[in-house]
Design a protein around this motif. Sequence first.
Motif, PDB file in Angstrom:
ATOM      1  N   TYR A  48      -4.651  13.612  58.155  1.00 27.95           N
ATOM      2  CA  TYR A  48      -3.757  12.777  58.766  1.00 27.95           C
ATOM      3  C   TYR A  48      -4.540  11.634  59.205  1.00 27.95           C
ATOM      4  N   ALA A  49      -4.095  10.575  58.841  1.00 33.04           N
ATOM      5  CA  ALA A  49      -4.709   9.267  58.969  1.00 33.04           C
ATOM      6  C   ALA A  49      -3.983   8.276  60.102  1.00 33.04           C
ATOM      7  N   VAL A  50      -4.467   8.507  61.360  1.00 30.42           N
ATOM      8  CA  VAL A  50      -4.044   7.934  62.529  1.00 30.42           C
ATOM      9  C   VAL A  50      -4.881   6.720  63.082  1.00 30.42           C
ATOM     10  N   GLU A  51      -4.543   5.502  63.081  1.00 28.11           N
ATOM     11  CA  GLU A  51      -5.090   4.305  63.692  1.00 28.11           C
ATOM     12  C   GLU A  51      -5.093   4.427  65.021  1.00 28.11           C
ATOM     13  N   LYS A  52      -6.248   4.428  65.531  1.00 28.39           N
ATOM     14  CA  LYS A  52      -6.610   4.500  67.209  1.00 28.39           C
ATOM     15  C   LYS A  52      -6.117   3.111  67.840  1.00 28.39           C
ATOM     16  N   THR A  53      -5.145   2.881  68.778  1.00 25.78           N
ATOM     17  CA  THR A  53      -5.002   1.692  69.196  1.00 25.78           C
ATOM     18  C   THR A  53      -4.627   1.705  70.648  1.00 25.78           C
ATOM     19  N   SER A  63      -9.046  17.451  63.287  1.00 25.19           N
ATOM     20  CA  SER A  63      -9.694  16.503  63.198  1.00 25.19           C
ATOM     21  C   SER A  63      -9.387  15.287  63.805  1.00 25.19           C
ATOM     22  N   VAL A  64      -8.043  15.175  64.121  1.00 28.27           N
ATOM     23  CA  VAL A  64      -7.242  14.263  64.896  1.00 28.27           C
ATOM     24  C   VAL A  64      -7.675  14.182  66.614  1.00 28.27           C
ATOM     25  N   VAL A  65      -7.794  15.573  66.810  1.00 28.01           N
ATOM     26  CA  VAL A  65      -7.981  15.704  68.137  1.00 28.01           C
ATOM     27  C   VAL A  65      -9.163  15.215  68.432  1.00 28.01           C
ATOM     28  N   ARG A  66     -10.315  15.627  67.618  1.00 27.90           N
ATOM     29  CA  ARG A  66     -11.940  15.085  67.874  1.00 27.90           C
ATOM     30  C   ARG A  66     -12.015  13.626  68.124  1.00 27.90           C
ATOM     31  N   THR A  67     -11.056  12.837  67.489  1.00 32.70           N
ATOM     32  CA  THR A  67     -11.078  11.495  67.764  1.00 32.70           C
ATOM     33  C   THR A  67     -10.478  10.871  69.164  1.00 32.70           C
ATOM     34  N   ALA A  68      -9.805  11.632  69.755  1.00 33.28           N
ATOM     35  CA  ALA A  68      -9.155  11.356  71.037  1.00 33.28           C
ATOM     36  C   ALA A  68     -10.049  11.288  72.161  1.00 33.28           C
ATOM     37  N   ASP A  69      -9.828  10.463  72.973  1.00 35.63           N
ATOM     38  CA  ASP A  69     -10.577  10.333  74.592  1.00 35.63           C
ATOM     39  C   ASP A  69     -10.121  11.428  75.653  1.00 35.63           C
ATOM     40  N   LEU A  70      -9.115  12.183  75.362  1.00 40.09           N
ATOM     41  CA  LEU A  70      -8.560  13.107  76.315  1.00 40.09           C
ATOM     42  C   LEU A  70      -7.617  14.244  75.683  1.00 40.09           C
ATOM     43  N   VAL A  71      -7.851  15.586  75.925  1.00 41.78           N
ATOM     44  CA  VAL A  71      -7.051  16.551  75.367  1.00 41.78           C
ATOM     45  C   VAL A  71      -6.387  16.850  76.524  1.00 41.78           C
ATOM     46  N   LEU A  72      -4.820  16.713  76.123  1.00 40.89           N
ATOM     47  CA  LEU A  72      -3.858  17.226  77.230  1.00 40.89           C
ATOM     48  C   LEU A  72      -3.316  18.535  76.371  1.00 40.89           C
ATOM     49  N   PHE A  73      -3.526  19.811  77.181  1.00 41.50           N
ATOM     50  CA  PHE A  73      -2.898  20.906  77.057  1.00 41.50           C
ATOM     51  C   PHE A  73      -1.272  21.053  77.329  1.00 41.50           C
ATOM     52  N   VAL A  74      -0.823  21.372  76.430  1.00 37.67           N
ATOM     53  CA  VAL A  74       0.743  21.439  76.768  1.00 37.67           C
ATOM     54  C   VAL A  74       1.048  23.120  76.709  1.00 37.67           C
ATOM     55  N   LEU A  75       1.335  23.731  77.975  1.00 37.47           N
ATOM     56  CA  LEU A  75       1.563  25.067  78.127  1.00 37.47           C
ATOM     57  C   LEU A  75       2.987  25.413  78.469  1.00 37.47           C
ATOM     58  N   SER A  76       3.673  26.389  77.757  1.00 37.31           N
ATOM     59  CA  SER A  76       4.983  26.810  78.470  1.00 37.31           C
ATOM     60  C   SER A  76       4.625  27.623  79.638  1.00 37.31           C
ATOM     61  N   VAL A  77       5.658  27.491  80.609  1.00 37.68           N
ATOM     62  CA  VAL A  77       5.328  28.150  81.727  1.00 37.68           C
ATOM     63  C   VAL A  77       5.210  29.838  81.814  1.00 37.68           C
ATOM     64  N   PHE A  78       5.889  30.067  80.601  1.00 38.36           N
ATOM     65  CA  PHE A  78       5.720  31.528  80.305  1.00 38.36           C
ATOM     66  C   PHE A  78       4.923  32.255  79.347  1.00 38.36           C
ATOM     67  N   GLU A  79       4.033  31.197  78.755  1.00 41.01           N
ATOM     68  CA  GLU A  79       2.977  31.489  78.176  1.00 41.01           C
ATOM     69  C   GLU A  79       1.679  31.174  78.360  1.00 41.01           C
ATOM     70  N   ILE A  80       1.134  31.154  79.407  1.00 42.82           N
ATOM     71  CA  ILE A  80      -0.113  30.475  80.013  1.00 42.82           C
ATOM     72  C   ILE A  80      -1.219  31.078  79.258  1.00 42.82           C
ATOM     73  N   GLU A  81      -1.138  32.256  78.769  1.00 42.25           N
ATOM     74  CA  GLU A  81      -2.099  32.632  78.059  1.00 42.25           C
ATOM     75  C   GLU A  81      -2.661  32.151  76.777  1.00 42.25           C
ATOM     76  N   GLN A  82      -1.706  31.370  76.167  1.00 41.46           N
ATOM     77  CA  GLN A  82      -1.971  30.420  75.107  1.00 41.46           C
ATOM     78  C   GLN A  82      -3.169  29.734  75.314  1.00 41.46           C
ATOM     79  N   TYR A  83      -3.391  29.375  76.436  1.00 40.69           N
ATOM     80  CA  TYR A  83      -4.811  28.385  76.832  1.00 40.69           C
ATOM     81  C   TYR A  83      -5.955  29.053  76.245  1.00 40.69           C
TER      82      TYR A  83
END
Length: 370
Positions: A53-58, A133-153
């Motif tokens: 995935y080629a994503v230009e950081k802006t 590989s895209v996540v590695r280029t980010a400045d912050l990881v925002l975990f999005v969890l379903s309220v019914f599946e916290i164990e996915q964390y």
Amino acid sequence: MGLEEEIEAIEEEIATTPYNKSTEAHIGRLKSKLAQKKEKLENRSSAGGGQGYAVEKTGDATVALVGFPSVGKSTLLNALTNAESEIGEYEFTTLDVNPGMLQYNGANIQILDVPGLIEGAAGGRGGGREVLSVVRTADLVLFVLSVFEIEQYDRLREELYENKIRLDARPPSVSVSKKHKGGIKVTTPGDVGLDEETIKGVLREYDYINADVTVREELTIDRLVDALMDNRVYLPSLVTVNKADLIDRDYLETVNEALRGRGIDPEEAVFISAEEERGLDSLKESIWESLGLIRVYMDKPGRGVDYEEPLVLREGENTVGDALSKLGGDFESRFRFARVSGPSAKHDEQQVGREHELHDEDVLRLIVRR
């Protein structure tokens, strides 16, 4: 024995070897070998090609939305930004990385909706390596969890760890300097958790024969291995719990207990409903704080202070010199001194140089050569 079988054999030996002082050095060598063989396997797999995935950081910073399929990442992206990511009630709706721009406090924050991770992503399942590989280029990881599946964390963090992403941690305070003779010399401030022979054994696995090693923190074997690898990424993280509008108040304590059991303070997790656009203001503020962004208002000659479009810097990269670099042009070569008013100044119009650290909502005026 193939590389995969060698990795499995080492993992099995580590799992079945009791950890104590007498086995510490042996386990250290095993973990070093394991890290190197996994690296070799990954390099072999990536050499086979495959579309990434080629994503230009802006913008001023980049946030990656990380979650399993169908937790509402696309809905959240659309609610936060000007993006139009496809939304569906079935898994794998998002097949490409979709970017959007969150405008907040005068900053442009790029939000990336990456395809939902699945178990085994770090090993390549579901295009996982490309996603990570895209996540590695980010400045912050925002975990999005379903309220019914916290164990996915748990599984999400494990996948990121396997892809060499270290969350909410600083790089190990370890320095290694090669030399021509004298063997390996280890310098520590005292007890650092690992004995000297363990440290030396791990270094030898990385072909260090003669070196000066300085350890400035308490270490585990894993942290020592990380210190010797040059491909670890250290990122902050934030947890948001989606679909909060669907739970009964009685169920809330069950959710809070599930968060606490994973080391997440429920007061720090942000409860939202992306569908109903609830809790988004709190989420935006938490993103801002987690990124460590600050606003600097520029006092422009003849035009006054620009409060509408601040210069946005990050904590740790917030000196006057950093401001000059971000402004670009010939400001650096023409710079004489600056005047600062605001939280970082001892008094209004304080004269400062390049090393002065700016704070949020400072007013900065540059004095440059003509």
